[in-house]
Design an enzyme around this catalytic site. Structure first.
Site, PDB file in Angstrom:
ATOM      1  N   ASN A 515     -46.139 -42.302  23.946  1.00 19.52           N
ATOM      2  CA  ASN A 515     -46.849 -41.201  24.630  1.00 19.52           C
ATOM      3  C   ASN A 515     -48.105 -40.812  23.849  1.00 19.52           C
ATOM      4  O   ASN A 515     -48.061 -40.643  22.632  1.00 19.52           O
ATOM      5  CB  ASN A 515     -45.938 -39.980  24.734  1.00 19.52           C
ATOM      6  N   GLU A 547     -48.744 -44.335  27.178  1.00 18.72           N
ATOM      7  CA  GLU A 547     -48.509 -43.444  28.326  1.00 18.72           C
ATOM      8  C   GLU A 547     -49.444 -42.250  28.239  1.00 18.72           C
ATOM      9  O   GLU A 547     -49.434 -41.515  27.252  1.00 18.72           O
ATOM     10  CB  GLU A 547     -47.053 -42.953  28.324  1.00 18.72           C
ATOM     11  N   ASP A 577     -48.295 -41.437  33.141  1.00 21.62           N
ATOM     12  CA  ASP A 577     -46.999 -40.755  32.980  1.00 21.62           C
ATOM     13  C   ASP A 577     -46.930 -39.542  33.906  1.00 21.62           C
ATOM     14  O   ASP A 577     -47.961 -39.007  34.314  1.00 21.62           O
ATOM     15  CB  ASP A 577     -46.887 -40.306  31.508  1.00 21.62           C
ATOM     16  N   GLU A 634     -38.688 -42.169  36.506  1.00 25.55           N
ATOM     17  CA  GLU A 634     -38.016 -41.559  35.342  1.00 25.55           C
ATOM     18  C   GLU A 634     -36.833 -40.725  35.818  1.00 25.55           C
ATOM     19  O   GLU A 634     -36.783 -40.319  36.980  1.00 25.55           O
ATOM     20  CB  GLU A 634     -38.970 -40.605  34.633  1.00 25.55           C
TER      21      GLU A 634
HETATM   22  P1  C2E Z   1     -41.923 -37.952  29.021  1.00 28.87           P
HETATM   23  O1  C2E Z   1     -42.961 -38.815  28.411  1.00 28.87           O
HETATM   24  O2  C2E Z   1     -41.937 -37.805  30.483  1.00 28.87           O
HETATM   25  O3  C2E Z   1     -40.531 -38.497  28.507  1.00 28.87           O
HETATM   26  C1  C2E Z   1     -39.408 -38.567  29.285  1.00 28.87           C
HETATM   27  C2  C2E Z   1     -38.530 -37.409  29.064  1.00 28.87           C
HETATM   28  O4  C2E Z   1     -37.486 -37.446  30.022  1.00 28.87           O
HETATM   29  C3  C2E Z   1     -37.816 -37.468  27.697  1.00 28.87           C
HETATM   30  O5  C2E Z   1     -37.666 -36.145  27.260  1.00 28.87           O
HETATM   31  C4  C2E Z   1     -36.473 -38.041  28.055  1.00 28.87           C
HETATM   32  O6  C2E Z   1     -35.446 -37.712  27.137  1.00 28.87           O
HETATM   33  C5  C2E Z   1     -36.230 -37.404  29.374  1.00 28.87           C
HETATM   34  N1  C2E Z   1     -35.293 -38.176  30.188  1.00 28.87           N
HETATM   35  C6  C2E Z   1     -35.163 -39.486  30.239  1.00 28.87           C
HETATM   36  N2  C2E Z   1     -34.218 -39.854  31.119  1.00 28.87           N
HETATM   37  C7  C2E Z   1     -33.742 -38.714  31.667  1.00 28.87           C
HETATM   38  C8  C2E Z   1     -32.751 -38.401  32.658  1.00 28.87           C
HETATM   39  O7  C2E Z   1     -32.110 -39.249  33.210  1.00 28.87           O
HETATM   40  N3  C2E Z   1     -32.564 -37.112  32.945  1.00 28.87           N
HETATM   41  C9  C2E Z   1     -33.240 -36.113  32.344  1.00 28.87           C
HETATM   42  N4  C2E Z   1     -32.993 -34.885  32.675  1.00 28.87           N
HETATM   43  N5  C2E Z   1     -34.183 -36.380  31.414  1.00 28.87           N
HETATM   44  C10 C2E Z   1     -34.428 -37.655  31.090  1.00 28.87           C
HETATM   45  P2  C2E Z   1     -38.003 -35.702  25.851  1.00 28.87           P
HETATM   46  O8  C2E Z   1     -37.652 -36.757  24.860  1.00 28.87           O
HETATM   47  O9  C2E Z   1     -37.451 -34.354  25.663  1.00 28.87           O
HETATM   48  O10 C2E Z   1     -39.601 -35.652  25.871  1.00 28.87           O
HETATM   49  C11 C2E Z   1     -40.234 -34.701  26.626  1.00 28.87           C
HETATM   50  C12 C2E Z   1     -41.700 -34.948  26.663  1.00 28.87           C
HETATM   51  O11 C2E Z   1     -42.276 -34.768  25.371  1.00 28.87           O
HETATM   52  C13 C2E Z   1     -42.070 -36.353  27.031  1.00 28.87           C
HETATM   53  O12 C2E Z   1     -42.009 -36.493  28.391  1.00 28.87           O
HETATM   54  C14 C2E Z   1     -43.464 -36.458  26.504  1.00 28.87           C
HETATM   55  O13 C2E Z   1     -44.373 -35.862  27.397  1.00 28.87           O
HETATM   56  C15 C2E Z   1     -43.383 -35.600  25.281  1.00 28.87           C
HETATM   57  N6  C2E Z   1     -43.283 -36.478  24.109  1.00 28.87           N
HETATM   58  C16 C2E Z   1     -42.184 -37.039  23.546  1.00 28.87           C
HETATM   59  N7  C2E Z   1     -42.535 -37.761  22.466  1.00 28.87           N
HETATM   60  C17 C2E Z   1     -43.880 -37.691  22.367  1.00 28.87           C
HETATM   61  C18 C2E Z   1     -44.836 -38.253  21.468  1.00 28.87           C
HETATM   62  O14 C2E Z   1     -44.540 -39.009  20.536  1.00 28.87           O
HETATM   63  N8  C2E Z   1     -46.152 -37.918  21.675  1.00 28.87           N
HETATM   64  C19 C2E Z   1     -46.526 -37.108  22.715  1.00 28.87           C
HETATM   65  N9  C2E Z   1     -47.817 -36.815  22.862  1.00 28.87           N
HETATM   66  N10 C2E Z   1     -45.659 -36.577  23.565  1.00 28.87           N
HETATM   67  C20 C2E Z   1     -44.341 -36.878  23.407  1.00 28.87           C
HETATM   68 MG    MG Z   2     -42.774 -38.667  31.892  1.00 33.78          MG
HETATM   69 MG    MG Z   3     -43.677 -40.514  28.581  1.00 31.88          MG
END
Ligand code: C2E
Ligand code: MG
Ligand code: MG
Length: 697
Positions: A515, A547, A577, A634
């Site tokens: 991301n 992404e 994304d 997703e």
């Molecule tokens: P995202 O890029 O849309 O990542 C997908 C999010 O959906 C992840 O949440 C993941 O755990 C969650 N997810 C995946 N499968 C499912 C599912 O079946 N059900 C539900 N309810 N959720 C699911 P996470 O890990 O909490 O990350 C949230 C957001 O934080 C990410 O959304 C992304 O926008 C951001 N993020 C995470 N890591 C990074 C990073 O290294 N850099 C940046 N800039 N943003 C990050």
């Molecule tokens: Mg996403």
């Molecule tokens: Mg993502």
């Protein structure tokens, strides 16, 4: 026999006595002021001031003596010897200059008093040469004890004069210095003269070369007046310049250079004074924090010059229309603080908030465009929300942050419970600064699978923060903070580096999707950084997906497009994304060369139950198909989700159905299992697509 002193006391010209007193007083004040200036100055300028003070001091001593002598209407005094008179002037000026020089070369040593002693001695020497220059019709005798006493007193008062200027204890010491100078001259003159006796005689010999009393007196007074006036003007110009520079410095230190409004320092001072002036217990003072909305966008669209012009415009509107007793300051960026006048009813507070918001929203004309912004307002009341300036400003800022979250130009009062969340956020922001250094971040990996074959097509890299006290903090909580304070640049770089090195070490070439935040993408150095990271880690660029979200590219589409093209030239794939949550315009999809679209999990979760979600997913897949862009959905949690997505032609999925995000050790193990399976099968596969995973998940 007649003592000269008794004659001076009883037979004198009052005009010349008065002039002597004026010359001595003005000269003493000027000399001591100039001497203080000499002490404050360094370099060549110091010697210029010294010369001027020596001239004034010597001139004062000399002219006081002669004017006082001329005032004496004595039949015995015939006149003055021109040569000795000139010598006495030279002695007075050079002696006084030498004394002031000695006492001004040091900050605190005994030389201060030594210089004063030389100064006093020069008064005495001048005086006795002056007496010598006086031609009387009689025999003049001098009493040694008087001479001795007068010299000692002149030296002591001379020392006191320099001492009071150089070692002041109160601000009145400068007057003590002036008085010491006057006493040095006066005591010497009167005591020495008291010891002078004249035995009247008719003098023979020539007295033709003597200068007339009155003529000498007029010449001296005139010369001294010109000299003192010049010194006074010089000193006044210098003081005015110094005051002017001081005022400018004070203004610079207490004002914001861009808007000209008082700054934080001035605000603190004002609040201290304002709060301590409150004597009525029922009075309330409102401290308001006003933060412009959409200022970031204005900066992005109009550039920094447009942003600056807007800040100046808002500052002008506010400062010109505030009412009496109200005070405005600019803290930083687009943050203004306005302090209301003391009030006893709440009606004023509401009116005050509305008035400020109306003033802020006055449109500004900028290069043919009308720009209008609003503001989020938070306010705190004295003494309800704090008894000091710092507490009130803090409370008002917290209320403003809550108002900002609420949006729509809200104006909110500080509320301890509600603002606790904001406090938590600030605490988190502080901890975040040390998180990288303390190695508190960790990367998790979530599988992405092919809809038809269920094979692993890649993994999404998701950041985790293991907070030492709070445990695991989700990215939704800390990523926005990191984006706000700019730390995301450093954190994002760490994520990319770590993920590339990790994936490069895997035993199967599984793709990774990282991301990328908006600030990273708008950084022109970003493509170079990605290139270096790929080289150093040895990861094949085809295995890296970046992404980005629509909000990350919308601010400056031209620049974003340039960066994306540079990244694509490296062989990296660009993924959109969270599709569906932003503007999701067709134009964006057409303009940007995306390699994949990820439908946000918001739409997937209601699939089959909500007609709107169904329609959005369907439309997105059709649109992507027509643009020849593959789609990943997703948040796939159930077999039902997977079935519906497969029916609609979705290519890939990511979600809990195939697995939760897992730590690096687990994904490494999983990938090695896939690699082994691949070897056993010995089936050639498309890069990045490996085996079935349903049983692993
Ligand atoms: P995202 O890029 O849309 O990542 C997908 C999010 O959906 C992840 O949440 C993941 O755990 C969650 N997810 C995946 N499968 C499912 C599912 O079946 N059900 C539900 N309810 N959720 C699911 P996470 O890990 O909490 O990350 C949230 C957001 O934080 C990410 O959304 C992304 O926008 C951001 N993020 C995470 N890591 C990074 C990073 O290294 N850099 C940046 N800039 N943003 C990050
Ligand atoms: Mg996403
Ligand atoms: Mg993502």
């Amino acid at each position: 026999m007649l003592t000269v002193l008794s004659c001076i006391a009883f037979e004198h010209d009052p005009l010349f006595v008065f002039l002597a007193v004026v010359i001595l007083t003005v000269g003493a004040v000027l000399t001591m002021r100039l001497y203080a200036r000499v002490r404050r100055t360094n370099g060549s300028l110091k010697y210029m001031w010294l010369l001027l003070s020596g001239l004034i001091a010597g001139g004062t001593i000399w002219s006081t003596h002669f004017v006082a002598m001329i005032a004496y209407e004595s039949p015995f005094i015939l006149g003055y010897d021109l040569g000795l008179t000139v010598i006495s002037l030279i002695v007075a000026v050079s002696g006084a200059t030498a004394g002031l020089l000695i006492s001004s070369v040091t900050r605190s040593s005994i030389l201060i008093e030594v210089g004063g002693l030389v100064f006093g001695a020069s008064i005495a020497v001048m005086h006795f040469i002056g007496i010598e220059a006086m031609k009387v019709s009689g025999i003049l005798t001098v009493s040694m004890p008087y001479v001795f006493a007068s010299v000692v007193l002149a030296c002591v008062f001379g020392m006191l004069a320099t001492n009071r200027v150089a070692r002041p204890v109160t601000r009145y010491c400068k007057y003590g210095a002036v008085l010491s100078f006057i006493l040095a001259v006066a005591s010497l003159h009167f005591i020495a003269m008291a010891g002078v006796d004249v035995m009247p005689l008719r003098l023979d010999g020539s007295i033709n070369d003597l200068v007339s009393n009155r003529l000498v007196g007029i010449a001296i007074v005139f010369t001294m007046s010109v000299l003192m006036l010049s010194a006074m003007i010089t000193y006044s110009i210098d003081s005015a310049n110094a005051q002017d520079a001081d005022n400018k410095l004070h203004h610079v230190a207490h004002h914001d250079p861009m808007t000209g409004l008082p700054n934080r320092r001035a605000l603190d001072r004002y609040l201290d004074a304002r709060l301590s002036s409150i004597t009525n217990d029922n009075a309330r003072i409102v401290v308001m924090n006003c933060n412009l909305t959409r200022f970031k966008e204005v900066n992005e669209v109009l550039g920094y010059s447009g942003g600056d012009a807007l800040l100046r415009h808002v500052a002008k509107c506010l400062s010109e229309h505030l009412e009496q007793g109200e005070f405005i300051a600019r803290l930083s960026g687009d943050e203004f603080v306005i302090v209301g006048r003391p009030v006893y009813n709440r009606g004023y507070i509401l009116e005050f908030c509305k008035r400020v918001q109306k003033l802020v929203s006055q449109p500004m004309s900028w290069r043919g465009k009308d720009i209008r912004v609003g503001c989020s307002v938070g306010y705190a009341l004295y003494p309800d929300h704090g008894s000091g300036g710092v507490e009130l400003l803090d409370a008002a800022e917290r209320a403003m942050r809550r108002a900002k979250v609420e949006g729509g130009n809200a104006a909110l009062c500080y509320d301890e419970d509600k603002d606790q969340q904001i406090r938590d956020r600030s605490a988190l922001a502080m901890d975040l600064r040390n998180a990288l250094k303390n190695d508190e971040f960790e990367l998790y990996y979530q599988l992405q699978n092919d809809v038809g074959t269920r094979a692993v097509t890649g993994t999404e890299v998701l950041l985790r923060w293991n907070h030492p006290k709070r445990g695991k903090v989700p990215p939704s909580q800390f990523i926005p903070i990191a984006e706000e304070n700019g730390l995301i640049l450093e954190i994002g770089a760490w994520v990319l580096r770590t993920a590339c090195h990790e994936a490069a070490g895997w035993s199967a070439p599984v793709k990774i999707a990282v991301n990328i935040a908006q600030v990273q993408l708008s950084d022109s150095k970003f493509p170079g950084f990605v290139e270096r990271t790929l080289k150093r880690s040895g990861l094949d660029p085809a295995r890296l997906e970046l992404e980005i979200t629509e909000t990350g590219i919308i601010a400056d589409t031209t620049h974003a497009l340039q960066i994306i093209h540079q990244l694509k030239r490296l062989g990296v794939r660009i993924v959109m994304d969270d599709y569906g949550t932003g503007y999701s315009s067709l134009a964006t999809l057409q303009a940007f060369p995306f390699d994949k679209i990820k439908i946000d999990r918001e739409f997937v979760k209601d699939l089959g139950r909500n007609r709107q979600s169904d329609a959005i997913v369907k439309a997105t897949i059709i649109l992507a198909e027509s643009l020849d862009i593959p789609v990943l959905a997703e948040g796939v949690e159930t077999e039902e989700h997977l079935r519906l997505l497969a029916e609609q032609g979705c290519n890939e999925v990511q979600g809990f159905l195939f697995g939760q995000p897992m730590p690096a050790s687990d994904i490494r193990f999983l990938v090695s299992g896939l690699a082994a399976e691949r070897l056993e099968d010995n089936i050639p596969r498309e890069a990045g697509k490996i085996s079935l995973v349903s049983q692993v998940a």
